[in-house]
Design a protein around this motif. Structure first.
Motif, PDB file in Angstrom:
ATOM      1  N   LEU A   1       0.835  -1.214   0.000  1.00 40.11           N
ATOM      2  CA  LEU A   1       0.000   0.000   0.000  1.00 40.11           C
ATOM      3  C   LEU A   1       0.867   1.261   0.000  1.00 40.11           C
ATOM      4  CD1 LEU A   1      -2.882  -0.628   2.584  1.00 40.11           C
ATOM      5  CD2 LEU A   1      -3.009  -0.684   0.099  1.00 40.11           C
ATOM      6  N   GLY A   2       2.133   1.113   0.425  1.00 43.25           N
ATOM      7  CA  GLY A   2       3.024   2.282   0.454  1.00 43.25           C
ATOM      8  C   GLY A   2       3.679   2.504   1.811  1.00 43.25           C
ATOM      9  N   GLY A   3       3.462   1.583   2.762  1.00 43.50           N
ATOM     10  CA  GLY A   3       4.093   1.723   4.086  1.00 43.50           C
ATOM     11  C   GLY A   3       5.604   1.570   3.951  1.00 43.50           C
ATOM     12  N   THR A   4       6.371   2.510   4.519  1.00 43.47           N
ATOM     13  CA  THR A   4       7.829   2.445   4.385  1.00 43.47           C
ATOM     14  C   THR A   4       8.376   1.316   5.267  1.00 43.47           C
ATOM     15  OG1 THR A   4       7.683   4.846   4.246  1.00 43.47           O
ATOM     16  CG2 THR A   4       9.905   3.907   4.399  1.00 43.47           C
ATOM     17  N   GLU A   5       7.952   1.310   6.549  1.00 43.54           N
ATOM     18  CA  GLU A   5       8.340   0.240   7.473  1.00 43.54           C
ATOM     19  C   GLU A   5       7.061  -0.333   8.070  1.00 43.54           C
ATOM     20  OE1 GLU A   5      11.448  -0.548   7.932  1.00 43.54           O
ATOM     21  OE2 GLU A   5      12.594   1.244   7.388  1.00 43.54           O
ATOM     22  N   VAL A   6       7.021  -1.649   8.230  1.00 39.51           N
ATOM     23  CA  VAL A   6       5.885  -2.262   8.932  1.00 39.51           C
ATOM     24  C   VAL A   6       6.473  -3.148  10.016  1.00 39.51           C
ATOM     25  CG1 VAL A   6       3.748  -3.564   8.736  1.00 39.51           C
ATOM     26  CG2 VAL A   6       4.582  -2.292   6.757  1.00 39.51           C
ATOM     27  N   ILE A   7       6.141  -2.864  11.277  1.00 42.16           N
ATOM     28  CA  ILE A   7       6.752  -3.578  12.397  1.00 42.16           C
ATOM     29  C   ILE A   7       5.663  -4.005  13.385  1.00 42.16           C
ATOM     30  CG2 ILE A   7       8.951  -2.350  12.189  1.00 42.16           C
ATOM     31  CD1 ILE A   7       8.113  -0.543  14.439  1.00 42.16           C
ATOM     32  N   THR A   8       6.009  -4.933  14.258  1.00 41.40           N
ATOM     33  CA  THR A   8       5.024  -5.383  15.248  1.00 41.40           C
ATOM     34  C   THR A   8       5.147  -4.526  16.518  1.00 41.40           C
ATOM     35  OG1 THR A   8       6.543  -6.938  16.243  1.00 41.40           O
ATOM     36  CG2 THR A   8       5.169  -7.768  14.422  1.00 41.40           C
ATOM     37  N   GLU A   9       4.119  -4.621  17.371  1.00 36.48           N
ATOM     38  CA  GLU A   9       4.155  -3.904  18.664  1.00 36.48           C
ATOM     39  C   GLU A   9       5.392  -4.341  19.446  1.00 36.48           C
ATOM     40  OE1 GLU A   9       2.486  -1.504  20.058  1.00 36.48           O
ATOM     41  OE2 GLU A   9       0.604  -1.342  18.978  1.00 36.48           O
ATOM     42  N   THR A  10       5.719  -5.643  19.382  1.00 40.71           N
ATOM     43  CA  THR A  10       6.877  -6.147  20.128  1.00 40.71           C
ATOM     44  C   THR A  10       8.150  -5.486  19.606  1.00 40.71           C
ATOM     45  OG1 THR A  10       5.685  -8.226  20.160  1.00 40.71           O
ATOM     46  CG2 THR A  10       7.965  -8.301  20.947  1.00 40.71           C
ATOM     47  N   GLU A  11       8.287  -5.419  18.295  1.00 38.75           N
ATOM     48  CA  GLU A  11       9.478  -4.786  17.708  1.00 38.75           C
ATOM     49  C   GLU A  11       9.522  -3.290  18.066  1.00 38.75           C
ATOM     50  OE1 GLU A  11       9.923  -7.738  13.805  1.00 38.75           O
ATOM     51  OE2 GLU A  11       8.606  -5.985  13.694  1.00 38.75           O
ATOM     52  N   ALA A  12       8.345  -2.654  18.076  1.00 39.73           N
ATOM     53  CA  ALA A  12       8.294  -1.203  18.356  1.00 39.73           C
ATOM     54  C   ALA A  12       8.720  -0.895  19.788  1.00 39.73           C
ATOM     55  CB  ALA A  12       6.894  -0.675  18.095  1.00 39.73           C
ATOM     56  N   LYS A  13       8.568  -1.891  20.686  1.00 40.81           N
ATOM     57  CA  LYS A  13       8.952  -1.645  22.083  1.00 40.81           C
ATOM     58  C   LYS A  13      10.422  -1.975  22.344  1.00 40.81           C
ATOM     59  CE  LYS A  13       4.324  -2.007  23.638  1.00 40.81           C
ATOM     60  NZ  LYS A  13       3.305  -3.012  23.455  1.00 40.81           N
ATOM     61  N   ASP A  14      11.076  -2.576  21.377  1.00 43.27           N
ATOM     62  CA  ASP A  14      12.487  -2.935  21.515  1.00 43.27           C
ATOM     63  C   ASP A  14      13.314  -1.694  21.153  1.00 43.27           C
ATOM     64  OD1 ASP A  14      15.089  -3.730  20.923  1.00 43.27           O
ATOM     65  OD2 ASP A  14      14.465  -5.720  20.227  1.00 43.27           O
ATOM     66  N   ARG A  15      13.898  -1.052  22.184  1.00 43.73           N
ATOM     67  CA  ARG A  15      14.543   0.250  21.944  1.00 43.73           C
ATOM     68  C   ARG A  15      15.705   0.165  20.949  1.00 43.73           C
ATOM     69  NH1 ARG A  15      13.553   4.039  27.161  1.00 43.73           N
ATOM     70  NH2 ARG A  15      11.587   3.078  27.718  1.00 43.73           N
ATOM     71  N   ARG A  16      16.459  -0.952  21.015  1.00 49.13           N
ATOM     72  CA  ARG A  16      17.610  -1.055  20.094  1.00 49.13           C
ATOM     73  C   ARG A  16      17.124  -1.198  18.645  1.00 49.13           C
ATOM     74  NH1 ARG A  16      21.915  -5.283  21.886  1.00 49.13           N
ATOM     75  NH2 ARG A  16      21.120  -5.188  23.980  1.00 49.13           N
ATOM     76  N   TYR A  17      16.104  -2.027  18.497  1.00 51.84           N
ATOM     77  CA  TYR A  17      15.526  -2.232  17.162  1.00 51.84           C
ATOM     78  C   TYR A  17      15.005  -0.903  16.608  1.00 51.84           C
ATOM     79  CZ  TYR A  17      12.544  -4.265  13.532  1.00 51.84           C
ATOM     80  OH  TYR A  17      11.956  -4.579  12.335  1.00 51.84           O
ATOM     81  N   MET A  18      14.294  -0.142  17.485  1.00 56.85           N
ATOM     82  CA  MET A  18      13.706   1.124  17.039  1.00 56.85           C
ATOM     83  C   MET A  18      14.773   2.170  16.737  1.00 56.85           C
ATOM     84  SD  MET A  18      10.673   0.821  16.423  1.00 56.85           S
ATOM     85  CE  MET A  18      10.332   2.498  15.942  1.00 56.85           C
ATOM     86  N   ALA A  19      15.878   2.099  17.507  1.00 57.78           N
ATOM     87  CA  ALA A  19      16.954   3.070  17.255  1.00 57.78           C
ATOM     88  C   ALA A  19      17.464   2.893  15.824  1.00 57.78           C
ATOM     89  CB  ALA A  19      18.077   2.875  18.267  1.00 57.78           C
TER      90      ALA A  19
END
Ligand code: NAP
Length: 383
Positions: A233-251
């Motif tokens: 649809l055009g989403g640049t990144e698609v991540i799960t809630e679990t991934e979004a709470k992982d600070r290193r991953y989000m950094a």
């Protein structure tokens, strides 16, 4: 008389006169409307009933309309439950024993016939959507006034389902992306419940306006399929809630980017996390509360990042911005027509003259329970 009738019959005229009469009585005579009604707030399966009533021919500024499609939105369910701030008017005008209201706020109608004082630019056969909330769209026919309707000037290339669903979800996404953070081409926004009707619209409108998006969804067994769908649809990144709470991953995801806008549909921990991810001077817009949990905003996000928290409600915005709303509907429908804005997945429930209450209740109950991944929508048969 008889020889005259015989002559007419031979000329095939009786059939034509009868056909014209039938058309006359359905187009300009009484219409038989079937609707869902409720007289008390409560759980939809306990309070909703099926009801029929007659609608007289229109007079003065009255317009008779036939419903083509009516969506079932989370707000409609909340309204029946009595937990939504907009309350419908309970009336005896529907011919029910006690005062009642028809649920449903969004819908597409066809103009059937107009009273003598209706603006002549409004004509039978045109399509229109509701101009504001509380009309009561879960029914087959109704009487309206011009102020209740936004006429769709050119319906070429637009399906009934697309037109019926334009005024809530895509409109909410459009306003939140346009009016809050001054996003420009290449800017990032983030959102939770990215697979919702609003979320899918935000991804697509963001893409059309050149914005990049980080899209958070709840984990599920077929997560890869959903991630792929939202990327397409055009989403640049698609991540799960679990991934979004992982600070290193989000950094890593946000490295070198300042997120200017966050769209919150969920509340609770998910919303707190959005506040953490937002960049300096970012805006957190809350438009839904699907988890039914309040959320806290870390003091550091307020003090050191100066983030701004707002709410957005399309009903209130629409009342204050009639002209902008009409322009927005035209913009969204033109993207639909050009194939640049894809439908949300629908679950259609056909509504004809003999559809039973149980059948109509199925999508309503699904709207309360776990999200089916598809927007419930009543599609009315022309009968
Ligand atoms: N403020 C406004 O003007 C405005 C306008 C439109 C909509 N809304 C609100 O926005 C929300 C979404 O509406 P919609 O029509 O886009 O809904 P929808 O298409 O039915 O999608 C519902 C979304 O909520 C998620 N969800 C459901 N239960 C959840 C829970 N317990 N915790 C976290 N996520 C949950 C679903 O995720 P899963 O797939 O993981 O179940 C899905 O992404 C509703 O609250 C609605 O009232 C507000």
């Amino acid at each position: 008389m008889l020889p005259f009738m015989h002559m007419l019959r031979r000329a095939g005229l009786v059939k034509r006169i009868l056909a014209t009469r039938r058309q006359y009585s359905s187009r300009f005579g009484y219409e038989h409307s079937r609707c869902l009604v409720f007289s008390n707030f409560g759980q939809p399966e306990k309070v909703l009933k099926l009801h029929s009533y007659s609608i007289p021919p229109p007079y003065d500024d009255i317009i008779n309309v036939r419903f083509i499609a009516s969506p079932i939105n989370p707000a409609d369910i909340n309204q029946i439950e009595g937990v939504y701030p907009e309350k419908p008017e309970f009336t005896l005008g529907l011919g029910t024993g006690e005062k009642s209201a028809v649920p449903g706020n969004e819908g597409l109608v066809e103009i059937v016939s107009c009273g003598s004082r209706v603006n002549p630019s409004i004509r039978p056969g045109q399509w229109a959507i509701m101009s504001g909330p509380n009309f009561g769209t879960w029914r087959t026919y109704a009487q309206a006034k011009e102020s209740n309707l936004i006429i769709i000037p050119d319906r070429e290339g637009i399906s009934p389902l697309q037109a019926a669903t334009v005024s809530v979800n895509p409109s909410t996404a459009y306003c939140m992306l346009k009016y809050f953070a001054g996003l420009g081409s290449g800017d990032y926004f983030i959102q939770n419940a990215a697979n919702s009707g609003v979320g899918r619209s935000a991804i697509q409108i963001g893409r059309l306006w050149g914005f990049k998006s980080i899209n958070i969804v709840r984990d599920r067994p077929d997560i890869d399929r959903l991630k792929e769908e939202l990327r397409l649809l055009g989403g640049t990144e698609v991540i799960t809630e679990t991934e979004a709470k992982d600070r290193r991953y989000m950094a890593k995801i946000t490295e070198g980017r300042s997120i200017k806008l966050a769209l919150n549909c969920v509340g609770g921990e998910s919303a707190t996390n959005l506040a953490r991810i937002l960049g300096h001077n970012g805006h957190l817009i809350t438009y839904g509360a699907m988890s039914k949990s309040p959320f806290s905003v870390p003091a550091s996000a307020l003090i050191f990042k100066n983030i701004h928290c707002h709410g957005f409600w399309i009903s209130a915005w629409s009342k204050r911005n009639e002209a902008a709303k009409s322009q927005m509907i035209r913009d969204i429908l033109s993207w639909v027509r050009d194939g640049e804005f894809t439908d949300i997945p629908y679950e259609i429930t056909k509504w004809s003259g003999d559809t039973e209450l149980e059948t109509l209740m199925e999508p309503v109950k699904r709207g309360i329970s776990e999200y089916s991944g598809r927007k419930g929508i009543f599609l009315m048969d022309e009968d």
